[in-house]
Design a protein around this motif. Structure first.
Motif, PDB file in Angstrom:
ATOM      1  N   GLU A  35       0.831  -1.211   0.000  1.00  0.00           N
ATOM      2  CA  GLU A  35       0.000   0.000   0.000  1.00  0.00           C
ATOM      3  C   GLU A  35       0.861   1.255   0.000  1.00  0.00           C
ATOM      4  N   VAL A  36       2.049   1.178   0.605  1.00  0.00           N
ATOM      5  CA  VAL A  36       2.929   2.341   0.641  1.00  0.00           C
ATOM      6  C   VAL A  36       3.482   2.630  -0.753  1.00  0.00           C
ATOM      7  N   PHE A  37       3.955   1.586  -1.445  1.00  0.00           N
ATOM      8  CA  PHE A  37       4.421   1.780  -2.820  1.00  0.00           C
ATOM      9  C   PHE A  37       3.326   2.419  -3.683  1.00  0.00           C
ATOM     10  N   GLU A  38       2.112   1.924  -3.557  1.00  0.00           N
ATOM     11  CA  GLU A  38       1.034   2.432  -4.391  1.00  0.00           C
ATOM     12  C   GLU A  38       0.706   3.885  -4.055  1.00  0.00           C
ATOM     13  N   ARG A  39       0.703   4.213  -2.762  1.00  0.00           N
ATOM     14  CA  ARG A  39       0.412   5.589  -2.375  1.00  0.00           C
ATOM     15  C   ARG A  39       1.522   6.544  -2.805  1.00  0.00           C
ATOM     16  N   LEU A  40       2.777   6.107  -2.676  1.00  0.00           N
ATOM     17  CA  LEU A  40       3.878   6.990  -3.054  1.00  0.00           C
ATOM     18  C   LEU A  40       3.960   7.168  -4.562  1.00  0.00           C
ATOM     19  N   ALA A  41       3.499   6.183  -5.328  1.00  0.00           N
ATOM     20  CA  ALA A  41       3.447   6.349  -6.780  1.00  0.00           C
ATOM     21  C   ALA A  41       2.550   7.527  -7.160  1.00  0.00           C
ATOM     22  N   GLY A  42       1.584   7.829  -6.293  1.00  0.00           N
ATOM     23  CA  GLY A  42       0.702   8.952  -6.547  1.00  0.00           C
ATOM     24  C   GLY A  42       1.363  10.313  -6.404  1.00  0.00           C
ATOM     25  N   TYR A  43       2.594  10.347  -5.891  1.00  0.00           N
ATOM     26  CA  TYR A  43       3.336  11.603  -5.750  1.00  0.00           C
ATOM     27  C   TYR A  43       4.236  11.872  -6.962  1.00  0.00           C
ATOM     28  N   ASP A  44       4.113  11.084  -7.999  1.00  0.00           N
ATOM     29  CA  ASP A  44       5.035  11.189  -9.140  1.00  0.00           C
ATOM     30  C   ASP A  44       5.077  12.602  -9.728  1.00  0.00           C
ATOM     31  N   GLU A  45       3.926  13.157 -10.023  1.00  0.00           N
ATOM     32  CA  GLU A  45       3.890  14.479 -10.669  1.00  0.00           C
ATOM     33  C   GLU A  45       4.445  15.555  -9.737  1.00  0.00           C
ATOM     34  N   GLU A  46       4.075  15.499  -8.453  1.00  0.00           N
ATOM     35  CA  GLU A  46       4.579  16.489  -7.507  1.00  0.00           C
ATOM     36  C   GLU A  46       6.098  16.384  -7.362  1.00  0.00           C
ATOM     37  N   ALA A  47       6.599  15.157  -7.358  1.00  0.00           N
ATOM     38  CA  ALA A  47       8.048  14.974  -7.222  1.00  0.00           C
ATOM     39  C   ALA A  47       8.786  15.519  -8.439  1.00  0.00           C
ATOM     40  N   GLU A  48       8.221  15.315  -9.621  1.00  0.00           N
ATOM     41  CA  GLU A  48       8.849  15.875 -10.821  1.00  0.00           C
ATOM     42  C   GLU A  48       8.887  17.397 -10.757  1.00  0.00           C
ATOM     43  N   GLU A  49       7.795  17.997 -10.324  1.00  0.00           N
ATOM     44  CA  GLU A  49       7.744  19.453 -10.215  1.00  0.00           C
ATOM     45  C   GLU A  49       8.737  19.982  -9.187  1.00  0.00           C
ATOM     46  N   ALA A  50       9.019  19.177  -8.154  1.00  0.00           N
ATOM     47  CA  ALA A  50       9.956  19.591  -7.105  1.00  0.00           C
ATOM     48  C   ALA A  50      11.391  19.186  -7.416  1.00  0.00           C
ATOM     49  N   ASP A  51      11.631  18.608  -8.613  1.00  0.00           N
ATOM     50  CA  ASP A  51      12.966  18.125  -8.986  1.00  0.00           C
ATOM     51  C   ASP A  51      13.517  17.150  -7.949  1.00  0.00           C
ATOM     52  N   THR A  52      12.644  16.276  -7.496  1.00  0.00           N
ATOM     53  CA  THR A  52      12.961  15.372  -6.391  1.00  0.00           C
ATOM     54  C   THR A  52      12.677  13.927  -6.796  1.00  0.00           C
ATOM     55  N   MET A  53      13.514  13.015  -6.349  1.00  0.00           N
ATOM     56  CA  MET A  53      13.282  11.587  -6.561  1.00  0.00           C
ATOM     57  C   MET A  53      12.592  10.994  -5.340  1.00  0.00           C
ATOM     58  N   VAL A  54      11.552  10.214  -5.568  1.00  0.00           N
ATOM     59  CA  VAL A  54      10.875   9.449  -4.523  1.00  0.00           C
ATOM     60  C   VAL A  54      11.057   7.980  -4.870  1.00  0.00           C
ATOM     61  N   LEU A  55      11.924   7.297  -4.126  1.00  0.00           N
ATOM     62  CA  LEU A  55      12.280   5.911  -4.437  1.00  0.00           C
ATOM     63  C   LEU A  55      12.168   5.057  -3.172  1.00  0.00           C
ATOM     64  N   PRO A  56      11.003   4.467  -2.938  1.00  0.00           N
ATOM     65  CA  PRO A  56      10.858   3.553  -1.806  1.00  0.00           C
ATOM     66  C   PRO A  56      11.386   2.165  -2.138  1.00  0.00           C
ATOM     67  N   GLY A  57      11.651   1.377  -1.098  1.00  0.00           N
ATOM     68  CA  GLY A  57      12.034  -0.023  -1.296  1.00  0.00           C
ATOM     69  C   GLY A  57      13.457  -0.229  -1.731  1.00  0.00           C
ATOM     70  N   VAL A  58      14.430   0.409  -1.036  1.00  0.00           N
ATOM     71  CA  VAL A  58      15.831   0.299  -1.458  1.00  0.00           C
ATOM     72  C   VAL A  58      16.581  -0.803  -0.724  1.00  0.00           C
ATOM     73  N   GLY A  59      15.849  -1.681  -0.013  1.00  0.00           N
ATOM     74  CA  GLY A  59      16.478  -2.797   0.684  1.00  0.00           C
ATOM     75  C   GLY A  59      16.228  -4.120  -0.021  1.00  0.00           C
ATOM     76  N   PHE A  60      16.294  -5.214   0.754  1.00  0.00           N
ATOM     77  CA  PHE A  60      16.024  -6.536   0.180  1.00  0.00           C
ATOM     78  C   PHE A  60      14.652  -6.558  -0.478  1.00  0.00           C
ATOM     79  N   ASP A  61      13.713  -5.919   0.121  1.00  0.00           N
ATOM     80  CA  ASP A  61      12.444  -5.642  -0.535  1.00  0.00           C
ATOM     81  C   ASP A  61      12.515  -4.185  -0.982  1.00  0.00           C
ATOM     82  N   VAL A  62      12.762  -3.900  -2.327  1.00  0.00           N
ATOM     83  CA  VAL A  62      12.535  -4.808  -3.435  1.00  0.00           C
ATOM     84  C   VAL A  62      13.715  -4.867  -4.403  1.00  0.00           C
TER      85      VAL A  62
END
Length: 358
Positions: A103-130
């Protein structure tokens, strides 16, 4: 400006990540809401510290303005991810975390446009998962571009951390999850099991609600995804039986009791286990006409791999290699990201044509 703020730095996984980041020469700020834990860690590690809660946006923003990226390690991420992401968007700070919650991955995917506008990367799941499964899924999609089904799985050694155990407790009663035709569906836990050769002979494996049910679709575009883990042969049957009691297991009093047991009894794998343990990752892509490709990874133990992948990605983000918007590990850095981690090997079985199952 410092390189990296690690929030939840004094937890089991957070501490491993801080050690690794400092060993690699990153300028780290340790952070969290427990003043004693943060300040003691800062003294031991000889680094800066910040103490704040995620419901204190002024203090949050002040801390984030001083760093290039945050590596968020304080779960359950269903509660904590969005306040941190929103702070990152306000301050232009790259966001990383170690969640495994669909559910967190899906909710954070909804921030894609805002992150692009802020010149920011939103990258969850940088461990063994996933990271390892995401990279293997992307590799299989490259091998078989017409694939419309993707199955991923793993066999891991060692124990789990208190944070992981509490997240698992919170998931009791919610059932399993798969993606079918692009949509995530809830399924009875234990309903889907199969035999899989993770690289050491066939094992019983059971479908679980792993993060790739969300992220593999974003990475590869493949619309039907399931994720399996190796289990003793009796577990799927027990899981199906346990599913009958899901509403009870998910109730508040039972949750509180189980979390107190976690606090009392779960410590996480020791240093020797982390050093010597291995993890085995498997993936299978299949096309509508029955063409199939199988690939595997052999990698370090899961918590060791988590600290290595998390800091590898953090280094890239700090150095300016941070694609804007919502990202997945392989989506941002390609399927060979995992091969840049010491101790990881990838093998491919020859592509074959089989009779397509219904």
């Amino acid at each position: 400006m410092a390189d990296l703020l690690v929030y939840g730095s004094y937890g089991f996984t957070g501490s491993l990540i801080v050690d690794e980041a400092l060993d690699r020469g990153l300028d780290v700020v340790v952070a969290g809401r427990d003043r004693n834990a943060v300040e003691n860690q800062a003294i031991r590690q000889k680094c800066d510290e910040r103490v704040f809660s995620l419901d204190e946006p002024r203090l949050l923003d002040h801390a984030l303005e001083e760093v290039e990226a945050v590596l968020h390690c304080a779960g359950p991420f269903a509660d904590t991810a969005e306040p941190m992401v929103e702070g990152c968007l306000r301050t232009g700070t790259h966001y990383l975390d170690i969640t495994g919650e669909i559910e967190v991955f899906e909710r954070l995917a909804g921030y894609d446009e805002e992150a692009e506008e802020a010149d920011t990367m939103v990258l969850p799941g940088v461990g063994f998962d996933v990271v390892p499964t995401d990279c293997l899924g992307a590799h299989l999609a490259d091998r078989l571009p017409d694939a419309d089904r993707l199955a991923l799985g793993f066999e891991a050694s060692g124990g789990i951390s208190p944070g992981t155990a509490k997240t698992a407790v919170r998931g009791l009663g919610e059932g399993g999850a798969v993606r079918r035709n692009g949509r995530i569906e809830t399924v009875p836990i234990g309903a889907d099991s199969r035999r899989i050769d993770f690289g050491r002979g066939e094992r019983t494996a059971m479908a679980i609600p792993w993060g790739d049910v969300s992220t593999a679709y974003h990475t590869t575009g493949i619309e039907t995804v399931a994720v399996y883990t190796a289990v003793p042969s009796w577990v799927p049957r027990l899981a199906r039986l346990g599913g009958l009691f899901g509403p009870i297991a998910g109730s508040g009093p039972v949750q509180s009791l189980l979390e107190s047991l976690v606090d009392a009894r779960v410590d996480g794998p020791d240093e020797q286990t982390r050093k010597e343990g291995r993890s085995y990752v498997w993936g299978e892509a299949e096309t509508a006409d029955g063409e199939r490709a199988v690939s595997r990874l052999v990698a370090p133990e899961t918590y060791r791999l988590t600290k290595l992948t998390a800091v590898e990605i953090a280094e890239r983000a700090v150095d300016g290699d941070a694609p804007e918007g919502f990202q997945t590990p392989a989506g941002a850095y390609g399927p060979d990201l995992i091969l840049d981690i010491d101790g990881v090997e990838r093998t491919d079985d020859p592509t074959e044509t089989v009779q397509r199952s219904a």
